[in-house]
Enzyme design. Sequence first.
Site, PDB file in Angstrom:
ATOM      1  N   ASP A 202       1.072  -1.231   0.109  1.00 17.61           N
ATOM      2  CA  ASP A 202      -0.273  -0.491  -0.177  1.00 17.61           C
ATOM      3  C   ASP A 202       0.906   1.468  -0.086  1.00 17.61           C
ATOM      4  OD1 ASP A 202      -2.303  -1.259   0.401  1.00 17.61           O
ATOM      5  OD2 ASP A 202      -2.470  -1.329   1.928  1.00 17.61           O
ATOM      6  N   ASP A 216      -6.786  -1.722  -4.082  1.00 19.14           N
ATOM      7  CA  ASP A 216      -8.076  -1.384  -3.698  1.00 19.14           C
ATOM      8  C   ASP A 216      -9.239  -0.085  -4.211  1.00 19.14           C
ATOM      9  OD1 ASP A 216      -6.868  -2.508  -2.216  1.00 19.14           O
ATOM     10  OD2 ASP A 216      -5.751  -1.500  -0.293  1.00 19.14           O
TER      11      ASP A 216
END
Length: 260
Positions: A202, A216
């Site tokens: 991330d 995501d």
Amino acid sequence: MDRVFHRPPAPHVTAAERIISTQGSPQTRDESVPTPADDAAGAPADGKAPAAKPEARVQPEAPVQTEEPAPTGEAAPDEAPKGPRRVGVLLVVALLAFLIDFGSKLLVVARLENHAAIKVIGDVVTFQVIRNSGAAFGMGQALTVVFTMIASAVIVVIWRIARRLYSLPWAIALGLLLGGALGNLTDRLFRSPGVFRGHVVDFISVQHFAVFNLADSAIVCGGILVVLLSFRGSNPDGTVHQQVDKGEKADEAEKADRAE
């Protein structure tokens, strides 16, 4: 000397031969030819000819029409979805989402990992690499294997739906879901610390919210689009809920009329 010719005596006619040669005798009578005696017996007392009896006509039986049920699993011609299947659109969108996510992760790992965060919009949006063992936005970090199995199941479900996919918006929505699921599943399979336990990369940090990646984002956008399409009554096969309901009601009414 004169010859005397004697004429042969006439053959004797027996009584049987006379009977046979007599017209109208039972022995020489043709059944198809009426005799005077028959005419006298069949004639009515007033002398009028008997009326011909009308021939009874046999009415042909009407063919029994049986309704053949439609084959199971096949839609009626007017209910068949129109237009081409949208599997190609789904695959293209999924491939683009996967490649963009995969390339962005390679770039940020090579340039930003173990470095200071890069400010994009002040302190509100920054780029910083974080290894996430949980689901989207860092949730459920202790359930890495569970989320891996869920991502695999989502991919299988999307592929099954693709067999009857005729709606372009649904193809885009499912493509985003598929590409995002494949992006994060790739991290869980091939990144450390091991297969099915890999940590997802991330790098997009939003102040007071969470840190996430492009996979995501694709999953969230695809999910929102699915909710909107379902709210509008759209189906993946190109039909609408209201149309389907009307068709079912019409079929029920037709069955009721036939039953009466």
